[in-house]
Motif scaffolding. Structure first.
Motif, PDB file in Angstrom:
ATOM      1  N   THR A   1       3.571   8.488  -7.616  1.00  0.00           N
ATOM      2  CA  THR A   1       2.115   8.551  -7.806  1.00  0.00           C
ATOM      3  C   THR A   1       1.460   7.182  -7.696  1.00  0.00           C
ATOM      4  OG1 THR A   1       2.414   8.361 -10.218  1.00  0.00           O
ATOM      5  CG2 THR A   1       2.305  10.591  -9.278  1.00  0.00           C
ATOM      6  N   ASP A   2       2.248   6.139  -7.657  1.00  0.00           N
ATOM      7  CA  ASP A   2       1.735   4.767  -7.563  1.00  0.00           C
ATOM      8  C   ASP A   2       1.727   4.332  -6.100  1.00  0.00           C
ATOM      9  OD1 ASP A   2       0.918   2.218  -8.133  1.00  0.00           O
ATOM     10  OD2 ASP A   2       2.930   1.485  -8.606  1.00  0.00           O
ATOM     11  N   CYS A   3       0.607   3.771  -5.656  1.00  0.00           N
ATOM     12  CA  CYS A   3       0.478   3.376  -4.250  1.00  0.00           C
ATOM     13  C   CYS A   3       0.227   1.879  -4.109  1.00  0.00           C
ATOM     14  CB  CYS A   3      -0.642   4.172  -3.572  1.00  0.00           C
ATOM     15  SG  CYS A   3      -0.261   5.925  -3.370  1.00  0.00           S
TER      16      CYS A   3
ATOM     17  N   ASN B   1      13.891   3.594  -3.327  1.00  0.00           N
ATOM     18  CA  ASN B   1      14.271   5.010  -3.401  1.00  0.00           C
ATOM     19  C   ASN B   1      13.045   5.903  -3.596  1.00  0.00           C
ATOM     20  OD1 ASN B   1      16.399   7.235  -3.977  1.00  0.00           O
ATOM     21  ND2 ASN B   1      15.119   7.265  -5.801  1.00  0.00           N
ATOM     22  N   ASN B   2      12.141   5.485  -4.473  1.00  0.00           N
ATOM     23  CA  ASN B   2      10.931   6.279  -4.711  1.00  0.00           C
ATOM     24  C   ASN B   2      10.049   6.338  -3.476  1.00  0.00           C
ATOM     25  OD1 ASN B   2      11.859   6.563  -7.305  1.00  0.00           O
ATOM     26  ND2 ASN B   2      10.407   5.129  -8.225  1.00  0.00           N
ATOM     27  N   LEU B   3       9.953   5.215  -2.769  1.00  0.00           N
ATOM     28  CA  LEU B   3       9.145   5.190  -1.546  1.00  0.00           C
ATOM     29  C   LEU B   3       9.721   6.117  -0.484  1.00  0.00           C
ATOM     30  CD1 LEU B   3       7.632   2.038   0.110  1.00  0.00           C
ATOM     31  CD2 LEU B   3       8.882   3.666   1.509  1.00  0.00           C
ATOM     32  N   ALA B   4      11.030   6.059  -0.295  1.00  0.00           N
ATOM     33  CA  ALA B   4      11.665   6.883   0.741  1.00  0.00           C
ATOM     34  C   ALA B   4      11.589   8.367   0.423  1.00  0.00           C
ATOM     35  CB  ALA B   4      13.122   6.464   0.909  1.00  0.00           C
ATOM     36  N   ASN B   5      11.540   8.707  -0.869  1.00  0.00           N
ATOM     37  CA  ASN B   5      11.546  10.114  -1.274  1.00  0.00           C
ATOM     38  C   ASN B   5      10.161  10.655  -1.594  1.00  0.00           C
ATOM     39  OD1 ASN B   5      14.365  10.522  -1.093  1.00  0.00           O
ATOM     40  ND2 ASN B   5      14.662   9.506  -3.060  1.00  0.00           N
TER      41      ASN B   5
ATOM     42  N   ASN C   1       0.787  -1.239   0.000  1.00  0.00           N
ATOM     43  CA  ASN C   1       0.000   0.000   0.000  1.00  0.00           C
ATOM     44  C   ASN C   1       0.816   1.284   0.000  1.00  0.00           C
ATOM     45  OD1 ASN C   1      -1.808  -1.956   2.194  1.00  0.00           O
ATOM     46  ND2 ASN C   1      -2.734  -1.276   0.272  1.00  0.00           N
ATOM     47  N   ALA C   2       2.086   1.228   0.268  1.00  0.00           N
ATOM     48  CA  ALA C   2       2.883   2.456   0.355  1.00  0.00           C
ATOM     49  C   ALA C   2       3.005   3.111  -1.018  1.00  0.00           C
ATOM     50  CB  ALA C   2       4.267   2.145   0.914  1.00  0.00           C
TER      51      ALA C   2
END
Length: 282
Positions: free
Chosen positions: A66-68, A234-238, A61-62
């Motif tokens: 723009t993608d969750c 990386n995308n999740l953390a940022n 779910n994270a």
């Protein structure tokens, strides 16, 4: 006196091990806490209970931009990439090492010397030419493009490993098999490969770790549907949000690290044995 020296050495090794494992401990315990516990407690404190809610959110779910959908699609992209990339690069490295040691030809040593440049060449050097080549052959922004890149970039290392190991195999085995009528591939499959278990394990672990943890090639050569897990992490953390969920970030990092951790836990001792088996050959 000998026991004192041994106690000091193992004591220092234990301290260094604890220092090295401290970040892993912080990641693990933080991933098992909720945000209120993180804000109100100590960084090193154990969680009040086993709470895997952050792990579930990081997996499914994270938001990664723009993608969750969490890390799940990135994880399976990495799995789809790493299995053929490791298998192909290891197979080609074994064949190269076999040829360069047991079927030498004029200029084979020079060829091996040129291949060694690939071990020391900075990865950034190949980004532009590799992008052009992948575009020409229609593999840009795809899983197979990433597989091709990792196979080519890993070929120098795998060849080096197998070449140094196969030098220690007696040439008499190959000559005896040739006298019995065995050909190139039959000798390789029936004689050489069964003796290659230590270096096979080393190469498989080496390639698996390098490819799974790669970020540079993943971010440069992947498309929207082929990004590996390092890019997803990386995308999740940022990804900015109203509340920074450190537990989700740590759980995501643990998920990304678990495959390599499992590989080293299961086959770590064979990795060390394989390295030492080929360390004095060459």
């Amino acid at each position: 006196m000998k026991n004192v020296h041994r106690f000091i050495i193992f004591g220092l090794l234990g301290v260094f091990a604890l220092f090295f494992l401290l970040p892993f401990y912080v990641m693990l315990v933080t991933s098992l806490k909720d945000m209120s516990e993180i804000r109100g407690g100590s960084l090193l404190a154990l969680p009040a209970g086993l709470n895997f809610e952050a792990w579930g959110k990081a997996w499914s779910n994270a938001c990664t931009g723009t993608d969750c959908n969490g890390l799940q699609p990135f994880f399976w992209n990495s799995m789809a990439m790493i299995v053929p990339a490791v298998a192909i690069s290891t197979t080609l490295g074994a064949l190269n090492g076999y040829v360069l040691t047991k079927w030498r030809f004029k200029g084979s040593e020079l060829l091996f010397s040129f291949m060694l440049f690939g071990v020391f060449m900075p990865l950034q050097v190949v980004l532009l030419p590799m992008s052009q080549v992948l575009g020409w052959v229609g593999l840009s922004d795809s899983i197979w493009g990433l597989i091709t890149v990792h196979v080519l970039m890993g070929l120098a290392s795998t060849t080096l490993f197998f070449r140094n190991y196969y030098i220690g195999l007696p040439d008499e085995l190959i000559k005896a098999a040739m006298l019995d009528g065995a050909g190139f591939f039959r000798i390789f499959v029936r004689i050489v490969l069964p003796l290659s278990t230590p270096i096979l394990v080393v190469t498989l672990i080496w390639q698996f770790t390098n490819i799974w943890n790669d970020f540079l090639f993943g971010v440069v050569f992947s498309g929207a549907d082929s990004k590996p897990i390092t890019v997803g992490l990386n995308n999740l953390a940022n990804t900015s949000s109203s509340v920074k969920e450190y537990n989700v970030d740590m759980a995501a990092a643990m998920i990304a690290a678990l495959p390599t951790l499992l590989v080293y836990v299961v086959a770590g001792k064979y990795f060390v044995r394989g390295l030492t088996a080929g360390a004095v050959k060459g």
